[in-house]
Write a protein that holds these residues in place. Structure first.
Motif, PDB file in Angstrom:
ATOM      1  N   MET A 190      85.030  82.166  70.221  1.00 20.94           N
ATOM      2  CA  MET A 190      84.221  81.719  71.350  1.00 20.94           C
ATOM      3  C   MET A 190      82.798  81.417  70.905  1.00 20.94           C
ATOM      4  N   CYS A 191      82.237  82.262  70.049  1.00 23.50           N
ATOM      5  CA  CYS A 191      80.873  82.031  69.557  1.00 23.50           C
ATOM      6  C   CYS A 191      80.799  80.752  68.722  1.00 23.50           C
ATOM      7  N   VAL A 192      81.774  80.531  67.851  1.00 26.22           N
ATOM      8  CA  VAL A 192      81.790  79.321  67.017  1.00 26.22           C
ATOM      9  C   VAL A 192      81.911  78.078  67.885  1.00 26.22           C
ATOM     10  N   LEU A 193      82.819  78.100  68.870  1.00 25.94           N
ATOM     11  CA  LEU A 193      82.993  76.943  69.748  1.00 25.94           C
ATOM     12  C   LEU A 193      81.753  76.715  70.614  1.00 25.94           C
ATOM     13  N   TYR A 194      81.098  77.774  71.044  1.00 27.52           N
ATOM     14  CA  TYR A 194      79.884  77.636  71.850  1.00 27.52           C
ATOM     15  C   TYR A 194      78.757  76.993  71.033  1.00 27.52           C
ATOM     16  N   VAL A 195      78.573  77.450  69.804  1.00 30.13           N
ATOM     17  CA  VAL A 195      77.542  76.868  68.936  1.00 30.13           C
ATOM     18  C   VAL A 195      77.870  75.413  68.618  1.00 30.13           C
ATOM     19  N   ALA A 196      79.135  75.121  68.366  1.00 32.96           N
ATOM     20  CA  ALA A 196      79.540  73.737  68.098  1.00 32.96           C
ATOM     21  C   ALA A 196      79.259  72.854  69.311  1.00 32.96           C
ATOM     22  N   MET A 197      79.547  73.354  70.502  1.00 36.68           N
ATOM     23  CA  MET A 197      79.276  72.586  71.711  1.00 36.68           C
ATOM     24  C   MET A 197      77.782  72.327  71.871  1.00 36.68           C
ATOM     25  N   GLN A 198      76.944  73.349  71.612  1.00 34.03           N
ATOM     26  CA  GLN A 198      75.495  73.175  71.739  1.00 34.03           C
ATOM     27  C   GLN A 198      74.971  72.139  70.751  1.00 34.03           C
ATOM     28  N   ILE A 199      75.482  72.160  69.536  1.00 33.07           N
ATOM     29  CA  ILE A 199      75.043  71.187  68.523  1.00 33.07           C
ATOM     30  C   ILE A 199      75.467  69.781  68.922  1.00 33.07           C
ATOM     31  N   ILE A 200      76.686  69.624  69.402  1.00 33.45           N
ATOM     32  CA  ILE A 200      77.168  68.300  69.811  1.00 33.45           C
ATOM     33  C   ILE A 200      76.364  67.778  70.996  1.00 33.45           C
ATOM     34  N   VAL A 201      76.105  68.624  71.980  1.00 37.35           N
ATOM     35  CA  VAL A 201      75.326  68.193  73.142  1.00 37.35           C
ATOM     36  C   VAL A 201      73.903  67.831  72.734  1.00 37.35           C
ATOM     37  N   ALA A 202      73.285  68.629  71.868  1.00 39.32           N
ATOM     38  CA  ALA A 202      71.926  68.322  71.404  1.00 39.32           C
ATOM     39  C   ALA A 202      71.901  67.017  70.629  1.00 39.32           C
ATOM     40  N   SER A 203      72.903  66.781  69.820  1.00 40.98           N
ATOM     41  CA  SER A 203      72.957  65.547  69.042  1.00 40.98           C
ATOM     42  C   SER A 203      73.152  64.332  69.940  1.00 40.98           C
ATOM     43  N   GLU A 204      74.091  64.421  70.874  1.00 41.28           N
ATOM     44  CA  GLU A 204      74.389  63.291  71.751  1.00 41.28           C
ATOM     45  C   GLU A 204      73.266  62.998  72.736  1.00 41.28           C
ATOM     46  N   SER A 205      72.507  64.021  73.123  1.00 36.29           N
ATOM     47  CA  SER A 205      71.418  63.810  74.074  1.00 36.29           C
ATOM     48  C   SER A 205      70.156  63.293  73.406  1.00 36.29           C
ATOM     49  N   GLY A 206      70.126  63.294  72.073  1.00 34.76           N
ATOM     50  CA  GLY A 206      68.963  62.792  71.354  1.00 34.76           C
ATOM     51  C   GLY A 206      67.935  63.858  71.020  1.00 34.76           C
ATOM     52  N   MET A 207      68.243  65.110  71.279  1.00 39.60           N
ATOM     53  CA  MET A 207      67.277  66.192  71.020  1.00 39.60           C
ATOM     54  C   MET A 207      67.055  66.430  69.536  1.00 39.60           C
ATOM     55  N   LEU A 208      67.981  66.011  68.701  1.00 38.50           N
ATOM     56  CA  LEU A 208      67.831  66.240  67.263  1.00 38.50           C
ATOM     57  C   LEU A 208      67.132  65.081  66.560  1.00 38.50           C
ATOM     58  N   SER A 209      66.836  63.995  67.300  1.00 37.68           N
ATOM     59  CA  SER A 209      66.162  62.868  66.671  1.00 37.68           C
ATOM     60  C   SER A 209      64.661  63.151  66.579  1.00 37.68           C
ATOM     61  N   SER A 210      64.008  62.443  65.678  1.00 36.14           N
ATOM     62  CA  SER A 210      62.579  62.699  65.452  1.00 36.14           C
ATOM     63  C   SER A 210      61.714  62.145  66.581  1.00 36.14           C
ATOM     64  N   THR A 211      62.121  61.048  67.202  1.00 36.40           N
ATOM     65  CA  THR A 211      61.349  60.476  68.300  1.00 36.40           C
ATOM     66  C   THR A 211      62.131  60.635  69.588  1.00 36.40           C
ATOM     67  N   LEU A 212      61.656  61.519  70.443  1.00 38.15           N
ATOM     68  CA  LEU A 212      62.357  61.774  71.685  1.00 38.15           C
ATOM     69  C   LEU A 212      61.990  60.748  72.754  1.00 38.15           C
ATOM     70  N   PHE A 213      60.700  60.638  73.050  1.00 36.32           N
ATOM     71  CA  PHE A 213      60.264  59.762  74.125  1.00 36.32           C
ATOM     72  C   PHE A 213      58.847  59.305  73.832  1.00 36.32           C
ATOM     73  N   ASP A 214      58.626  58.017  73.878  1.00 38.01           N
ATOM     74  CA  ASP A 214      57.308  57.442  73.650  1.00 38.01           C
ATOM     75  C   ASP A 214      56.722  57.055  75.000  1.00 38.01           C
ATOM     76  N   ALA A 215      55.782  57.861  75.500  1.00 39.24           N
ATOM     77  CA  ALA A 215      55.201  57.631  76.818  1.00 39.24           C
ATOM     78  C   ALA A 215      54.308  56.395  76.849  1.00 39.24           C
ATOM     79  N   THR A 216      53.893  55.897  75.684  1.00 38.00           N
ATOM     80  CA  THR A 216      53.006  54.735  75.645  1.00 38.00           C
ATOM     81  C   THR A 216      53.771  53.415  75.621  1.00 38.00           C
ATOM     82  N   MET A 217      55.083  53.463  75.495  1.00 41.85           N
ATOM     83  CA  MET A 217      55.884  52.247  75.406  1.00 41.85           C
ATOM     84  C   MET A 217      55.936  51.543  76.769  1.00 41.85           C
ATOM     85  N   THR A 218      55.661  50.243  76.788  1.00 42.98           N
ATOM     86  CA  THR A 218      55.692  49.469  78.029  1.00 42.98           C
ATOM     87  C   THR A 218      56.450  48.167  77.809  1.00 42.98           C
TER      88      THR A 218
END
Length: 124
Positions: A75-103
């Motif tokens: 259960m712990c391994v699957l939970y950690v794997a799920m958290q990593i996959i969700v973080a990766s797919e949501s873009g949380m692991l990328s270096s640029t999350l959101f550029d507030a100055t972009m127009t």
């Protein structure tokens, strides 16, 4: 009893086919959501049981305490794997999350670019 189960299964499939082909778009939408959720739960349970039996055979877990510890670790391994996959797919692991100055220009005026639009630009 087998014949009744087969007949019940056929009636169930026909009724599902009828429901997903109704004229009411809301009923069709929620019917497909229900079918999707049911399949997701079924696949999740079967996947967990597959991993569980594989773990029992690889590590030779036969006692109740060993199986309980193995289930907890799985259960712990699957939970950690799920958290990593969700973080990766949501873009949380990328270096640029959101550029507030972009127009972007709309009718000659600068308009802020939303997070969804920035994500689409990143994946192109």
């Amino acid at each position: 009893t087998i014949a009744l189960m087969l007949l019940g299964g056929i009636i169930f499939v026909f009724s599902l086919f009828n429901i997903v082909n109704l004229q009411d778009e809301d009923m069709v939408y929620y019917s497909w959501r229900m079918i999707s959720s049911t399949i997701s739960i079924f696949v999740a349970v079967m996947t967990f049981q597959c991993f569980q039996m594989l773990m029992y055979r690889i590590f030779g877990l036969t006692s109740k305490q060993g199986r309980a510890l193995g289930d907890f670790l799985l259960m712990c391994v699957l939970y950690v794997a799920m958290q990593i996959i969700v973080a990766s797919e949501s873009g949380m692991l990328s270096s640029t999350l959101f550029d507030a100055t972009m127009t972007r220009m709309v009718k000659g005026k600068p308009v802020p670019v939303t997070l969804g639009e920035q994500d689409e630009c990143r994946h192109m």
